[in-house]
Design a protein around this motif. Structure first.
Motif, PDB file in Angstrom:
ATOM      1  N   TRP A  65       1.139  -1.525  -0.187  1.00 34.12           N
ATOM      2  CA  TRP A  65       0.319  -0.220   0.334  1.00 34.12           C
ATOM      3  C   TRP A  65       1.084   1.636  -0.333  1.00 34.12           C
ATOM      4  N   LEU A  66       1.911   1.296   0.710  1.00 37.68           N
ATOM      5  CA  LEU A  66       2.782   2.113   1.410  1.00 37.68           C
ATOM      6  C   LEU A  66       3.483   2.766  -0.179  1.00 37.68           C
ATOM      7  N   LEU A  67       3.425   1.786  -1.292  1.00 36.21           N
ATOM      8  CA  LEU A  67       4.426   2.084  -3.043  1.00 36.21           C
ATOM      9  C   LEU A  67       3.863   3.364  -3.223  1.00 36.21           C
ATOM     10  N   PHE A  68       2.569   3.541  -3.021  1.00 39.13           N
ATOM     11  CA  PHE A  68       1.515   4.990  -3.388  1.00 39.13           C
ATOM     12  C   PHE A  68       1.525   5.994  -2.727  1.00 39.13           C
ATOM     13  N   ALA A  69       2.332   6.112  -1.361  1.00 39.02           N
ATOM     14  CA  ALA A  69       2.587   7.020  -1.145  1.00 39.02           C
ATOM     15  C   ALA A  69       4.161   7.805  -1.742  1.00 39.02           C
ATOM     16  N   LEU A  70       5.313   6.478  -2.141  1.00 42.96           N
ATOM     17  CA  LEU A  70       6.796   6.997  -2.571  1.00 42.96           C
ATOM     18  C   LEU A  70       6.177   8.610  -3.609  1.00 42.96           C
ATOM     19  N   PRO A  71       5.565   8.913  -4.555  1.00 37.52           N
ATOM     20  CA  PRO A  71       5.926  10.150  -5.448  1.00 37.52           C
ATOM     21  C   PRO A  71       5.673  11.276  -4.525  1.00 37.52           C
ATOM     22  N   LEU A 123       9.031  11.488  -2.316  1.00 41.14           N
ATOM     23  CA  LEU A 123      10.124  11.796  -2.993  1.00 41.14           C
ATOM     24  C   LEU A 123      10.202  12.654  -3.759  1.00 41.14           C
ATOM     25  N   LEU A 124       9.257  13.626  -4.067  1.00 37.48           N
ATOM     26  CA  LEU A 124       8.831  14.884  -5.241  1.00 37.48           C
ATOM     27  C   LEU A 124       8.712  15.906  -3.930  1.00 37.48           C
ATOM     28  N   ALA A 125       8.585  15.733  -2.646  1.00 35.91           N
ATOM     29  CA  ALA A 125       8.422  16.740  -2.165  1.00 35.91           C
ATOM     30  C   ALA A 125       9.754  16.690  -1.263  1.00 35.91           C
ATOM     31  N   TYR A 126       9.938  16.086  -0.604  1.00 34.05           N
ATOM     32  CA  TYR A 126      11.609  15.994  -0.177  1.00 34.05           C
ATOM     33  C   TYR A 126      11.983  16.667  -0.930  1.00 34.05           C
ATOM     34  N   GLY A 166       3.838  22.104   5.531  1.00 33.17           N
ATOM     35  CA  GLY A 166       3.217  20.972   5.797  1.00 33.17           C
ATOM     36  C   GLY A 166       3.158  20.135   6.745  1.00 33.17           C
ATOM     37  N   LEU A 167       4.167  19.690   7.521  1.00 40.25           N
ATOM     38  CA  LEU A 167       4.493  18.273   7.534  1.00 40.25           C
ATOM     39  C   LEU A 167       3.011  18.585   9.615  1.00 40.25           C
ATOM     40  N   MET A 168       3.182  19.059   9.651  1.00 43.65           N
ATOM     41  CA  MET A 168       2.309  19.952  11.279  1.00 43.65           C
ATOM     42  C   MET A 168       0.641  19.628  10.492  1.00 43.65           C
ATOM     43  N   VAL A 169       0.783  19.720   9.138  1.00 46.64           N
ATOM     44  CA  VAL A 169      -1.066  19.850   8.823  1.00 46.64           C
ATOM     45  C   VAL A 169      -0.906  18.388   8.907  1.00 46.64           C
ATOM     46  N   ALA A 170       0.330  17.433   7.786  1.00 47.43           N
ATOM     47  CA  ALA A 170       0.008  16.317   8.149  1.00 47.43           C
ATOM     48  C   ALA A 170      -0.161  15.217   9.508  1.00 47.43           C
ATOM     49  N   PHE A 171       0.548  16.126   9.991  1.00 49.14           N
ATOM     50  CA  PHE A 171       0.218  15.321  11.757  1.00 49.14           C
ATOM     51  C   PHE A 171      -0.889  15.162  12.151  1.00 49.14           C
ATOM     52  N   MET A 208       2.706  17.328  -0.489  1.00 46.82           N
ATOM     53  CA  MET A 208       3.712  17.180  -2.165  1.00 46.82           C
ATOM     54  C   MET A 208       2.944  18.314  -2.951  1.00 46.82           C
ATOM     55  N   ILE A 209       1.423  18.682  -2.577  1.00 45.07           N
ATOM     56  CA  ILE A 209       0.645  19.921  -3.425  1.00 45.07           C
ATOM     57  C   ILE A 209       1.568  21.356  -2.609  1.00 45.07           C
ATOM     58  N   TRP A 210       1.224  21.263  -1.290  1.00 44.10           N
ATOM     59  CA  TRP A 210       1.943  22.608  -1.283  1.00 44.10           C
ATOM     60  C   TRP A 210       3.220  23.205  -1.280  1.00 44.10           C
ATOM     61  N   ILE A 211       4.081  22.068  -0.723  1.00 50.37           N
ATOM     62  CA  ILE A 211       5.843  22.429  -1.505  1.00 50.37           C
ATOM     63  C   ILE A 211       5.506  22.435  -2.915  1.00 50.37           C
ATOM     64  N   PHE A 212       4.917  22.344  -3.518  1.00 47.47           N
ATOM     65  CA  PHE A 212       5.379  22.511  -5.079  1.00 47.47           C
ATOM     66  C   PHE A 212       4.114  23.789  -5.116  1.00 47.47           C
ATOM     67  N   SER A 213       3.455  24.210  -4.337  1.00 45.04           N
ATOM     68  CA  SER A 213       3.188  25.086  -4.924  1.00 45.04           C
ATOM     69  C   SER A 213       4.288  25.871  -4.285  1.00 45.04           C
ATOM     70  N   ARG A 214       5.011  26.275  -2.873  1.00 44.86           N
ATOM     71  CA  ARG A 214       5.713  27.166  -2.125  1.00 44.86           C
ATOM     72  C   ARG A 214       6.777  26.952  -3.773  1.00 44.86           C
ATOM     73  N   VAL A 215       7.275  25.921  -4.052  1.00 39.50           N
ATOM     74  CA  VAL A 215       8.591  26.279  -5.153  1.00 39.50           C
ATOM     75  C   VAL A 215       7.940  27.415  -6.255  1.00 39.50           C
TER      76      VAL A 215
END
Length: 454
Positions: A137-143, A146-149, A167-172, A210-217
């Motif tokens: 299941w976790l394989l589907f979290a790889l994108p 990997l892309l966020a970091y 981003g990590l605070m909201v995810a937690f 990931m979506i949040w980090i890309f918006s900041r980049v």
């Protein structure tokens, strides 16, 4: 977004601006994992052992994301130090494309290699089955991971460690609600997914990061008006990114493989030992967070100043990092030594797991200042654009050293599970001596000395 020039102003101020948000971001990343361990514990020791094994297999692939982030942080910060905006923009765009291609390849590789790795370090039974289901299941979290970091390395090169923290605070917070929802479901409506619900919660929450980090980049000034063809892969840029990333990524792979070596040694002591190691690692990571924030901040600070030819400021940054790091170690050591039993008891009521985990934390407490210096040396070597040395140090410390010294203590000397911890400690201590020697020689050649000019 503010453009941070780390080549001027007080070094301590830059550390404060970068390290504190980074540490808080990593705190929420670790607490995120702690939530997973807690809910796995509600399902039993076998679930906690399965989580530890499945997560380790997954994070071997995640080494590419961490390596890409470090590579982009080093390369883009060096370009910024040279005031080369064109190269900064090119490297950022190409780095994103690199991450997309790497993600697709790794998902295919992971689908075939993951089950083999899990079978290698586990015994047949409930906890292996749990690990396999969780990993698939976790394989589907790889994108998302990997892309966020990877993209976060671009933000770090600009002195932005706040975006990932948020981003990590909201995810937690989301994970606290999503875990019980997906594990136990909604009474009378849906029965939930059981243990695999932990992975489903991760997929959803980390995609949001990931979506949040890309918006900041893409809000960065240098990314405004970047043409689409800037993202078309070019051999020159990919080679430059790959060359900077490969040593760091390989060193991280060696580190994660080291975790498998430890788990392989522990499987002879039963599922309780593997569960204890998994829980103990999470507790250790919480106390290492300030150190990781500090040494992580060292990379862009040293990278920009090295690129600008400000070698004295690079040395000043390392000395400041060590001074603060030793203070942190003085606080963490007694906390791990005396509080390990209590901390383990927060995650499990299995007394065997608690005792084994507490013994790991006591040995780990002594290593705390050594870890701090090792992490800072890795950052310095990357900032000096010599990441290949982090690979060789890692191969010795986490590859050859761990396996050799565990074998010596367990197989030759006849120690029980404490021999595994002593083997890890010996590998870390001797790896630190090697790292100090290497860093001194590299710094002498590149900038005239590590702690002071020769």
């Amino acid at each position: 977004m503010q453009k941070d020039d780390l080549t001027t102003g007080p070094i301590s101020g830059h550390f404060r601006a970068l390290a504190v948000p980074a540490a808080f971001g990593m705190l929420f990343a670790t607490l995120y994992n702690v939530v997973d361990v807690y809910f796995a514990g509600m399902l039993g020791t076998e679930a906690q052992a399965g989580l530890a094994v499945g997560y380790q297999a997954f994070f071997i692939m995640m080494a590419v994301g961490f390596g890409l982030g470090s590579a982009l942080s080093a390369l883009v910060s060096n370009a910024k130090g040279r005031k080369d905006g064109t190269s900064s923009r090119r490297l950022a765009a190409q780095g994103i494309s690199f991450g997309l291609i790497a993600t697709a390849l790794l998902m295919c590789i992971g689908a075939f290699s993951g089950p083999f790795l899990i079978a290698l370090v586990s015994e047949e039974g409930a906890y292996r089955d749990a690990a396999l289901g969780y990993f698939n299941w976790l394989l589907f979290a790889l994108p998302a991971f990997l892309l966020a970091y990877g993209a976060n390395g671009i933000l770090q090169s600009h002195g932005d460690t706040v975006s990932m923290q948020r981003g990590l605070m909201v995810a937690f917070v989301a994970n606290i609600g999503l875990n019980p929802l997906f594990i136990f479901g909604i009474p009378g409506v849906w029965g939930g997914m059981g243990f695999n619900g932990i992975a489903a919660a991760t997929i959803l929450s980390q995609t949001g990061v990931m979506i949040w980090i890309f918006s900041r980049v893409f809000a960065l000034e240098m990314m405004q008006g970047v043409p689409r063809d800037a993202f078309i892969p070019t051999w020159t840029s990919f080679r430059e990114i790959f060359a900077q990333m490969l040593p760091t990524t390989t060193a991280l792979v060696v580190m994660f493989v080291s975790g498998f070596v430890v788990q392989f040694a522990l499987k002879g002591f039963g599922g309780e030992a593997i569960a204890a190691y998994g829980v103990g690692l999470r507790i250790e990571q919480i106390l290492l967070l300030p150190v990781l924030g500090m040494t992580g901040a060292l990379l862009p600070i040293a990278g920009q100043n090295f690129g600008a030819g400000e070698h004295d400021r690079v040395r000043e940054a390392l000395r400041f990092c060590w001074k603060v790091g030793f203070v942190m170690a003085a606080v963490a050591l007694p906390s791990l030594w005396f509080g390990g039993h209590f901390a383990m008891g927060l995650f499990t009521d299995d007394e065997a797991v608690i005792e084994i985990g507490a013994s790991y934390l006591r040995v780990d407490a002594i290593l705390f200042p050594v870890y701090m210096m090792l992490f800072s040396i890795n950052s310095i070597l990357q900032a000096l654009k010599k990441p290949i040395w982090t690979l060789w140090i890692s191969i010795y410390r986490q590859g050859l050293g761990v396996g050799l010294f565990i074998w010596v203590f367990v197989s030759l000397a006849g120690f029980d599970v404490i021999g595994v911890w002593l083997g890890i400690a010996t590998a870390v201590a001797t790896g630190w001596l090697l790292a100090m020697f290497v860093a001194g020689r590299v710094a002498e050649r590149e900038m005239g000395g590590l702690l002071r000019a020769s």
